[in-house]
Design a protein around this motif. Structure first.
Motif, PDB file in Angstrom:
ATOM      1  N   ARG A 159     -10.040  49.189 117.995  1.00  0.00           N
ATOM      2  CA  ARG A 159      -8.632  48.472 118.779  1.00  0.00           C
ATOM      3  C   ARG A 159      -7.496  48.281 118.072  1.00  0.00           C
ATOM      4  N   TYR A 160      -7.895  47.403 117.038  1.00  0.00           N
ATOM      5  CA  TYR A 160      -7.364  46.595 116.065  1.00  0.00           C
ATOM      6  C   TYR A 160      -7.961  45.870 114.842  1.00  0.00           C
ATOM      7  N   VAL A 161      -6.627  46.027 113.617  1.00  0.00           N
ATOM      8  CA  VAL A 161      -7.119  45.860 112.452  1.00  0.00           C
ATOM      9  C   VAL A 161      -6.798  44.300 112.046  1.00  0.00           C
ATOM     10  N   ILE A 162      -7.675  43.664 111.363  1.00  0.00           N
ATOM     11  CA  ILE A 162      -7.207  42.591 110.780  1.00  0.00           C
ATOM     12  C   ILE A 162      -7.907  42.522 109.590  1.00  0.00           C
ATOM     13  N   HIS A 163      -6.045  42.097 108.940  1.00  0.00           N
ATOM     14  CA  HIS A 163      -5.742  42.079 107.042  1.00  0.00           C
ATOM     15  C   HIS A 163      -6.586  40.854 106.609  1.00  0.00           C
ATOM     16  N   THR A 164      -6.705  41.080 106.080  1.00  0.00           N
ATOM     17  CA  THR A 164      -7.119  39.328 104.845  1.00  0.00           C
ATOM     18  C   THR A 164      -7.409  39.957 103.611  1.00  0.00           C
ATOM     19  N   VAL A 165      -6.320  39.070 102.617  1.00  0.00           N
ATOM     20  CA  VAL A 165      -6.568  39.395 101.318  1.00  0.00           C
ATOM     21  C   VAL A 165      -7.127  37.595 100.657  1.00  0.00           C
ATOM     22  N   GLY A 166      -8.614  38.336 100.186  1.00  0.00           N
ATOM     23  CA  GLY A 166      -9.585  37.472  99.789  1.00  0.00           C
ATOM     24  C   GLY A 166      -9.347  37.092  98.276  1.00  0.00           C
ATOM     25  N   PRO A 167     -10.033  36.102  97.898  1.00  0.00           N
ATOM     26  CA  PRO A 167      -9.670  35.821  96.324  1.00  0.00           C
ATOM     27  C   PRO A 167     -10.483  36.347  95.717  1.00  0.00           C
ATOM     28  N   VAL A 168      -9.532  36.830  93.595  1.00  0.00           N
ATOM     29  CA  VAL A 168      -9.778  37.451  92.743  1.00  0.00           C
ATOM     30  C   VAL A 168     -11.033  36.587  91.628  1.00  0.00           C
ATOM     31  N   VAL A 169     -12.422  36.663  92.062  1.00  0.00           N
ATOM     32  CA  VAL A 169     -13.336  35.687  90.805  1.00  0.00           C
ATOM     33  C   VAL A 169     -12.438  36.091  89.307  1.00  0.00           C
ATOM     34  N   GLY A 170     -12.476  35.242  88.962  1.00  0.00           N
ATOM     35  CA  GLY A 170     -11.777  35.022  87.242  1.00  0.00           C
ATOM     36  C   GLY A 170     -12.981  34.805  86.395  1.00  0.00           C
ATOM     37  N   GLN A 171     -13.236  34.772  85.639  1.00  0.00           N
ATOM     38  CA  GLN A 171     -14.728  34.418  84.752  1.00  0.00           C
ATOM     39  C   GLN A 171     -16.148  33.109  85.140  1.00  0.00           C
ATOM     40  N   ARG A 172     -15.486  32.507  86.101  1.00  0.00           N
ATOM     41  CA  ARG A 172     -16.013  31.926  87.019  1.00  0.00           C
ATOM     42  C   ARG A 172     -15.939  31.141  88.223  1.00  0.00           C
ATOM     43  N   LEU A 173     -16.981  31.898  89.114  1.00  0.00           N
ATOM     44  CA  LEU A 173     -16.913  31.280  91.161  1.00  0.00           C
ATOM     45  C   LEU A 173     -16.596  29.372  90.701  1.00  0.00           C
ATOM     46  N   THR A 174     -15.636  29.356  91.293  1.00  0.00           N
ATOM     47  CA  THR A 174     -14.699  28.062  91.757  1.00  0.00           C
ATOM     48  C   THR A 174     -14.684  27.327  93.217  1.00  0.00           C
ATOM     49  N   LYS A 175     -15.288  26.249  92.911  1.00  0.00           N
ATOM     50  CA  LYS A 175     -14.459  25.375  94.550  1.00  0.00           C
ATOM     51  C   LYS A 175     -13.618  26.293  95.701  1.00  0.00           C
ATOM     52  N   ARG A 176     -12.464  26.278  94.619  1.00  0.00           N
ATOM     53  CA  ARG A 176     -11.524  26.971  95.042  1.00  0.00           C
ATOM     54  C   ARG A 176     -11.193  28.103  95.569  1.00  0.00           C
ATOM     55  N   ASP A 177     -11.762  29.167  94.937  1.00  0.00           N
ATOM     56  CA  ASP A 177     -12.665  31.115  95.696  1.00  0.00           C
ATOM     57  C   ASP A 177     -13.827  30.445  96.183  1.00  0.00           C
ATOM     58  N   GLU A 178     -14.724  29.642  96.763  1.00  0.00           N
ATOM     59  CA  GLU A 178     -14.758  29.378  97.824  1.00  0.00           C
ATOM     60  C   GLU A 178     -13.981  28.882  98.720  1.00  0.00           C
ATOM     61  N   ASP A 179     -13.734  28.157  99.395  1.00  0.00           N
ATOM     62  CA  ASP A 179     -12.329  27.778 100.041  1.00  0.00           C
ATOM     63  C   ASP A 179     -11.893  28.686 100.503  1.00  0.00           C
ATOM     64  N   LEU A 180     -10.647  29.512  99.721  1.00  0.00           N
ATOM     65  CA  LEU A 180     -10.205  30.146 100.127  1.00  0.00           C
ATOM     66  C   LEU A 180     -11.164  31.849 100.848  1.00  0.00           C
ATOM     67  N   LEU A 181     -11.686  32.241 100.294  1.00  0.00           N
ATOM     68  CA  LEU A 181     -13.157  32.879 101.063  1.00  0.00           C
ATOM     69  C   LEU A 181     -13.337  32.538 102.241  1.00  0.00           C
ATOM     70  N   CYS A 182     -14.133  31.476 102.737  1.00  0.00           N
ATOM     71  CA  CYS A 182     -14.041  30.371 103.633  1.00  0.00           C
ATOM     72  C   CYS A 182     -12.769  30.692 104.640  1.00  0.00           C
ATOM     73  N   SER A 183     -11.982  30.236 104.414  1.00  0.00           N
ATOM     74  CA  SER A 183     -10.417  31.091 105.032  1.00  0.00           C
ATOM     75  C   SER A 183     -10.012  32.055 105.440  1.00  0.00           C
ATOM     76  N   CYS A 184     -10.422  32.940 105.152  1.00  0.00           N
ATOM     77  CA  CYS A 184     -10.439  34.633 105.033  1.00  0.00           C
ATOM     78  C   CYS A 184     -11.411  34.416 106.305  1.00  0.00           C
ATOM     79  N   TYR A 185     -12.294  34.224 106.464  1.00  0.00           N
ATOM     80  CA  TYR A 185     -13.275  34.649 107.617  1.00  0.00           C
ATOM     81  C   TYR A 185     -12.493  33.559 108.660  1.00  0.00           C
ATOM     82  N   ARG A 186     -11.864  32.327 108.746  1.00  0.00           N
ATOM     83  CA  ARG A 186     -12.625  31.703 109.400  1.00  0.00           C
ATOM     84  C   ARG A 186     -10.313  31.900 110.089  1.00  0.00           C
ATOM     85  N   SER A 187      -9.591  32.495 109.367  1.00  0.00           N
ATOM     86  CA  SER A 187      -8.932  33.170 110.170  1.00  0.00           C
ATOM     87  C   SER A 187      -8.415  34.448 110.896  1.00  0.00           C
ATOM     88  N   CYS A 188      -9.435  35.283 110.286  1.00  0.00           N
ATOM     89  CA  CYS A 188      -9.963  36.646 111.104  1.00  0.00           C
ATOM     90  C   CYS A 188     -10.054  36.138 112.551  1.00  0.00           C
TER      91      CYS A 188
END
Length: 257
Positions: A159-188
């Motif tokens: 019925r619906y599509v929920i659109h979210t933009v995930g973080p793009v990980v650079g040379q190493r995974l950061t705490k900021r990447d993890e927080d942004l991914l969690c924010s994607c799931y929480r926002s959805c």
């Protein structure tokens, strides 16, 4: 009008608007379908006649009849309101599915690209791109990482599509990447709760070309979803939709553990 006649008309209309993209004459129906999808992928919003949308919807709905749609009610739950399903998310008859979108929300513009963003926009129809453009125009800027927007699903079985933009990980995974991914799931999940959605299918946000490690992405996804179910969305049945075997193993182990 027969299905191939619809297809010929749709290709003709889009070809007129996408004048810089030419194809060799199609040798068969499969090639015609590829041409139509490629034209949809690059179309960027000129006015289309109402007859285009009428025939596009008829065409896409007829095609859907021959695709193996999966009803979420038939999926086993590994934990309460949590399932794992391996397959094409555009075939899930859930209340909503999650699209791993780019910051424009306009879908993948690469012809016939195999990403989820391309598939969702292709099977939904061009109304989805138009709606997403309206959302971006109204907010006055591109979508921020970690947020989520909801649209109708148009010609998809959900019925619906929920659109979210995930973080793009650079040379190493950061705490900021993890927080942004969690924010994607929480926002959805917040969009699901606000719109009284009872079944929500998540793709594996930010894995693949965005380089988020599969194991850690799965851990954060399950952790965040379960916290949201406990906090504000107890009745939302979440389906972790996976495509790769590695993700199937990750989510199955996390939910069975």
């Amino acid at each position: 009008m027969q299905q191939e006649e619809r297809l010929d008309y749709l290709i003709q209309i889009l070809q007129e608007q996408v004048g810089n993209m030419r194809f060799a004459p199609a040798k068969n129906l499969a090639e015609k379908k590829d041409i139509f999808r490629a034209l949809m992928n690059v179309w960027q919003g000129k006015n289309l006649p109402d007859t285009y949308f009428t025939l596009q919807d008829e065409y896409l709905q007829e095609e859907l009849k021959y695709r193996p749609v999966q009803n979420v009610q038939d999926l086993p739950q590994l934990q309460k309101n949590c399932s794992v399903w391996q397959g094409d998310i555009t075939l899930l008859a859930a209340d909503a599915i999650v699209n791993a979108a780019n910051k424009t929300l306009l879908g993948c513009l690469v012809p016939l690209h195999m990403c989820i963003d391309n598939a969702i926009h292709s099977f939904a129809g061009l109304q989805l791109r138009i709606k997403c453009r309206e959302i971006i125009a109204a907010q006055g800027h591109e979508e921020e990482t970690g947020q989520a927007k909801i649209t109708p699903a148009y010609n998809l079985p959900c019925r619906y599509v929920i659109h979210t933009v995930g973080p793009v990980v650079g040379q190493r995974l950061t705490k900021r990447d993890e927080d942004l991914l969690c924010s994607c799931y929480r926002s959805c999940m917040r969009q699901a709760a606000a719109n009284k959605i009872k079944s929500l299918a998540f793709c594996c946000i930010s894995t693949g070309v965005f380089h988020f490690p599969n194991q850690r992405a799965g851990e954060l996804a399950v952790q965040t979803v379960k916290a949201c179910q406990k906090e504000f969305a107890p009745d939302v049945h979440v389906i972790f939709n996976v495509f790769k075997d590695v993700d199937l193993a990750v989510y199955t182990k996390l939910l069975q553990g």
